[in-house]
Design a protein around this motif. Structure first.
Motif, short mmCIF file in Angstrom:
data_model
loop_
_atom_site.label_atom_id
_atom_site.label_comp_id
_atom_site.label_asym_id
_atom_site.label_seq_id
_atom_site.Cartn_x
_atom_site.Cartn_y
_atom_site.Cartn_z
N HIS A 265 0.77 -1.04 0.26
CA HIS A 265 0.28 -0.12 0.09
C HIS A 265 1.30 1.07 0.30
O HIS A 265 1.05 2.01 1.24
N SER A 266 2.18 1.61 -0.83
CA SER A 266 2.47 2.56 -1.93
C SER A 266 2.27 2.90 -2.49
O SER A 266 1.48 2.35 -3.40
N ILE A 267 2.93 4.32 -2.84
CA ILE A 267 2.25 4.90 -4.64
C ILE A 267 3.21 3.79 -5.62
O ILE A 267 2.61 3.48 -6.54
N ASN A 268 3.87 3.12 -5.58
CA ASN A 268 4.26 1.47 -6.46
C ASN A 268 3.76 0.98 -6.63
O ASN A 268 3.26 -0.41 -7.55
N ASP A 269 2.73 0.05 -4.96
CA ASP A 269 2.37 -1.27 -5.08
C ASP A 269 1.07 -0.66 -4.09
O ASP A 269 0.94 -0.75 -3.08
N SER A 270 -0.50 -0.98 -4.77
CA SER A 270 -1.35 -0.81 -3.91
C SER A 270 -2.43 -1.93 -4.07
O SER A 270 -3.65 -1.00 -4.10
N THR A 271 -2.13 -2.82 -3.85
CA THR A 271 -2.78 -4.60 -4.06
C THR A 271 -3.52 -4.81 -2.54
O THR A 271 -4.68 -5.81 -3.04
N LEU A 272 -3.28 -4.20 -1.48
CA LEU A 272 -3.80 -3.89 -0.61
C LEU A 272 -5.03 -3.48 -0.84
O LEU A 272 -6.27 -4.72 0.12
N GLU A 273 -5.76 -2.53 -1.44
CA GLU A 273 -6.58 -1.86 -1.41
C GLU A 273 -7.80 -2.97 -2.40
O GLU A 273 -8.93 -3.08 -2.36
N ASP A 274 -6.96 -3.92 -3.05
CA ASP A 274 -8.06 -4.82 -3.44
C ASP A 274 -8.61 -5.78 -2.45
O ASP A 274 -9.68 -6.57 -2.95
N ILE A 275 -7.93 -6.17 -1.25
CA ILE A 275 -8.49 -7.12 -0.17
C ILE A 275 -9.41 -6.33 0.73
O ILE A 275 -9.78 -6.92 1.40
N VAL A 276 -9.18 -5.46 0.69
CA VAL A 276 -9.36 -4.66 1.98
C VAL A 276 -11.36 -4.87 2.06
O VAL A 276 -11.99 -4.96 3.32
N PRO A 277 -12.33 -5.19 0.97
CA PRO A 277 -13.68 -5.83 1.13
C PRO A 277 -13.73 -6.73 2.11
O PRO A 277 -14.15 -6.98 2.91
#
Ligand code: NAD
Length: 324
Positions: A190-202
């Motif tokens: 979850h940083s500018i170069n990699d935000s894939t954590l957002e995909d599993i937040v829900p």
């Protein structure tokens, strides 16, 4: 001696735990000298300033600096001389200087050792450290039940799991009874170069687990000084991050400030753990947090840096063993 007033920082609730964590947490891995050596005075002063600036959350592990981080953090917290309820301490188990051991026997012994080094009676959060290096089925069937017992015994208030590949979180959460795990700690996603954590937040929210995100500076990639020698990123990713740091420098901006501010934007993520090893870094990170609250992020810089990082966006690196 006049007690210095503690300044306020935004607090966010951690899942269903009832804990309110400062939006920026103090990552204590640098206190184990993993990013260069840190004197005890510097460590104490950094922890003290962090606490006085409203940071109430401190994360460590027996793995960091081969137990050094826990010892140094424990001393620094004790020196604050404030009630134990005023700060939140997370440590880990299962990963050590000499390898991994997620057996019930080892993690049960581990918390006792950690509490002694930290000079505490309990920790707030105990997490299985980097579970992709162990058998995920052992984590589900043996390690987590052992941690639940430690929770019942009052050694820790809450329990969690940490690691790099996001699939480990869904694997485990799909297999434990609801409410078993209180928290997950993800890093470098979850940083500018990699935000894939957002995909599993829900998904994580639907499971009621609290979300902690570490390494907003991508373990040093998004800093002017650059990453340490051991950093696992590809040369492409390192070069793109270096280019974004240079863009910022040439335009009177600061890549680390921008990176931290970006990672604070998503309020579903309770706390962003930044590794800090000096009073200057604490000052900078606290100032970045206050500036974000007061005037928002520099949209122009974010879009320029986003463009530089686009070719490597969401690029990660392998971690752990192949699960059967
Ligand atoms: P990070 O992205 O926070 O980067 C830390 C590096 O940036 C260090 O070299 C630090 O000295 C430097 N830094 C900090 N503030 C700076 C500033 N303002 N300007 C320039 N440089 C600055 O990475 P990290 O330390 O790996 O992660 C933060 C914390 O999260 C760790 O200390 C640890 O507590 C936790 N963490 C846990 C796991 C896990 O459980 N598997 C993995 C990674 C991190």
């Amino acid at each position: 001696k006049v007690k210095k007033r503690v300044r306020k920082m935004e607090l966010r609730e951690l899942g269903r735990t009832g804990l309110k964590l400062s939006c920026v947490g103090f990552g204590a891995s640098p206190l184990g000298n993993v990013f260069g050596s840190v004197s005890e005075e510097q460590a104490n002063a950094s922890v003290r300033l962090a606490f006085q600036s409203g940071i109430n959350f401190f994360d460590t592990s027996p793995y960091y600096g081969g137990t050094l981080s826990e010892k140094v953090l424990g001393k620094a917290l004790k020196a604050l001389n404030v009630p134990r309820s005023e700060y939140i301490v997370a440590t880990k188990c299962g990963r050590y200087g000499d390898g991994f051991d997620f057996s019930a026997e080892r993690v049960t012994r581990s918390i006792e050792e950690s509490l002694e080094r930290l000079q505490l009676d309990y920790v707030d959060i105990l997490q299985c450290h980097d579970i992709e290096f162990g058998s995920l089925d052992q984590i589900v069937n043996e390690t987590i039940p052992a941690l639940q017992k430690l929770k019942e015994a009052g050694k820790t208030r809450f329990i969690g799991i940490t690691g790099l590949p996001l699939g480990i979180f869904t694997y485990v959460l799909d297999r434990v009874p609801p409410g078993t795990l209180d928290v997950i700690l993800s890093y470098c996603h979850h940083s500018i170069n990699d935000s894939t954590l957002e995909d599993i937040v829900p998904y994580l929210k639907s499971k009621g687990v609290g979300i902690i995100s570490a390494s907003p500076l991508a373990m040093g990639l998004l800093t002017e000084a650059g990453p340490p020698e051991w950093h696992p990123a590809s040369s492409d990713l390192k070069a793109a991050c270096r280019a974004s740091a240079t863009y910022c420098q040439e335009n009177g901006k600061n890549i680390s400030k921008l990176a931290l501010q970006y990672s604070l934007l998503n309020k579903e993520i309770t706390s962003v753990l930044v590794g800090m090893k000096s009073v200057e870094q604490v000052e900078e990170n606290v100032a970045a947090t206050r500036e974000l609250a007061a005037s928002g992020i520099d949209k122009e810089a974010l879009s320029e840096v986003g463009a530089i990082l686009k070719p490597v966006k969401n690029q990660s690196w392998p971690s752990g063993i192949q699960q059967s």
